[in-house]
Design a protein around this motif. Structure first.
Motif, PDB file in Angstrom:
ATOM      1  N   ARG A 169       0.831  -1.208   0.000  1.00 42.39           N
ATOM      2  CA  ARG A 169       0.000   0.000   0.000  1.00 42.39           C
ATOM      3  C   ARG A 169       0.864   1.256   0.000  1.00 42.39           C
ATOM      4  NH1 ARG A 169      -3.357  -2.986   3.363  1.00 42.39           N
ATOM      5  NH2 ARG A 169      -2.451  -2.129   5.247  1.00 42.39           N
ATOM      6  N   ARG A 170       1.919   1.252   0.795  1.00 44.78           N
ATOM      7  CA  ARG A 170       2.796   2.422   0.857  1.00 44.78           C
ATOM      8  C   ARG A 170       3.494   2.659  -0.480  1.00 44.78           C
ATOM      9  NH1 ARG A 170       4.862   4.008   6.331  1.00 44.78           N
ATOM     10  NH2 ARG A 170       3.399   3.048   7.779  1.00 44.78           N
ATOM     11  N   ILE A 171       3.948   1.588  -1.119  1.00 43.31           N
ATOM     12  CA  ILE A 171       4.613   1.720  -2.427  1.00 43.31           C
ATOM     13  C   ILE A 171       3.626   2.252  -3.461  1.00 43.31           C
ATOM     14  CG2 ILE A 171       5.602   0.405  -4.336  1.00 43.31           C
ATOM     15  CD1 ILE A 171       7.004  -1.327  -2.201  1.00 43.31           C
ATOM     16  N   ALA A 172       2.410   1.704  -3.469  1.00 37.74           N
ATOM     17  CA  ALA A 172       1.404   2.168  -4.427  1.00 37.74           C
ATOM     18  C   ALA A 172       1.080   3.640  -4.202  1.00 37.74           C
ATOM     19  CB  ALA A 172       0.141   1.319  -4.321  1.00 37.74           C
ATOM     20  N   ALA A 173       0.930   4.046  -2.955  1.00 40.29           N
ATOM     21  CA  ALA A 173       0.639   5.452  -2.660  1.00 40.29           C
ATOM     22  C   ALA A 173       1.788   6.342  -3.124  1.00 40.29           C
ATOM     23  CB  ALA A 173       0.390   5.631  -1.164  1.00 40.29           C
ATOM     24  N   LEU A 174       3.006   5.905  -2.896  1.00 37.56           N
ATOM     25  CA  LEU A 174       4.166   6.676  -3.357  1.00 37.56           C
ATOM     26  C   LEU A 174       4.167   6.799  -4.877  1.00 37.56           C
ATOM     27  CD1 LEU A 174       6.884   8.067  -2.886  1.00 37.56           C
ATOM     28  CD2 LEU A 174       7.952   5.801  -2.967  1.00 37.56           C
ATOM     29  N   GLN A 175       3.863   5.715  -5.567  1.00 44.47           N
ATOM     30  CA  GLN A 175       3.834   5.758  -7.034  1.00 44.47           C
ATOM     31  C   GLN A 175       2.749   6.698  -7.538  1.00 44.47           C
ATOM     32  OE1 GLN A 175       3.451   1.553  -7.746  1.00 44.47           O
ATOM     33  NE2 GLN A 175       5.669   1.299  -8.030  1.00 44.47           N
ATOM     34  N   PHE A 176       1.595   6.726  -6.881  1.00 46.56           N
ATOM     35  CA  PHE A 176       0.539   7.658  -7.281  1.00 46.56           C
ATOM     36  C   PHE A 176       0.957   9.103  -7.017  1.00 46.56           C
ATOM     37  CE2 PHE A 176      -2.663   4.090  -6.863  1.00 46.56           C
ATOM     38  CZ  PHE A 176      -2.965   4.059  -8.207  1.00 46.56           C
ATOM     39  N   ARG A 177       1.613   9.349  -5.890  1.00 49.04           N
ATOM     40  CA  ARG A 177       2.081  10.707  -5.608  1.00 49.04           C
ATOM     41  C   ARG A 177       3.123  11.146  -6.629  1.00 49.04           C
ATOM     42  NH1 ARG A 177       1.888   8.946  -0.166  1.00 49.04           N
ATOM     43  NH2 ARG A 177       4.151   8.779  -0.093  1.00 49.04           N
ATOM     44  N   GLN A 178       4.016  10.251  -7.009  1.00 46.56           N
ATOM     45  CA  GLN A 178       5.019  10.585  -8.026  1.00 46.56           C
ATOM     46  C   GLN A 178       4.350  10.847  -9.373  1.00 46.56           C
ATOM     47  OE1 GLN A 178       7.494   7.119  -7.629  1.00 46.56           O
ATOM     48  NE2 GLN A 178       8.869   8.113  -6.179  1.00 46.56           N
ATOM     49  N   ALA A 179       3.331  10.064  -9.699  1.00 42.68           N
ATOM     50  CA  ALA A 179       2.604  10.283 -10.956  1.00 42.68           C
ATOM     51  C   ALA A 179       1.919  11.649 -10.929  1.00 42.68           C
ATOM     52  CB  ALA A 179       1.588   9.171 -11.181  1.00 42.68           C
TER      53      ALA A 179
END
Length: 95
Positions: free
Chosen positions: A28-38
């Motif tokens: 979940r943390r990795i996915a959230a980070l990827q969305f923030r980077q996007a």
């Protein structure tokens, strides 16, 4: 005073459940980070908003609607899908 090792022992299912919980939290943390980077890379404000919302929903799944939120909705959707399949099948056989 020394405690026996058996007093510290944890059943394997408990260890496995905790490991699974930790992996899910990591994902979940990795996915959230990827969305923030996007969101940071996106140039369209609408895309930025969508990515930020996705990041929030990934980190806080309790905000998502469930079948309990809308009782009967899953059955209603299933009935509409069945109606659509029947209509397509009837249309294809009438060709």
């Amino acid at each position: 005073m020394t405690r026996p090792i058996s007093a510290l022992d944890v059943p394997l299912p408990v260890v496995e459940a905790e490991a699974e919980r930790l992996w899910q939290e990591r994902d979940r943390r990795i996915a959230a980070l990827q969305f923030r980077q996007a969101a940071e890379r996106a140039t369209d404000p609408k895309d930025q908003l969508v990515y930020r919302l996705d990041a929030r929903l990934v980190r806080h799944p309790e905000l998502l609607a469930t079948d309990d939120t809308y009782p009967g909705f899953a059955e209603w959707i299933a009935a509409r899908e069945a109606d659509n399949r029947r209509a397509r099948t009837a249309k294809e056989t009438n060709r």
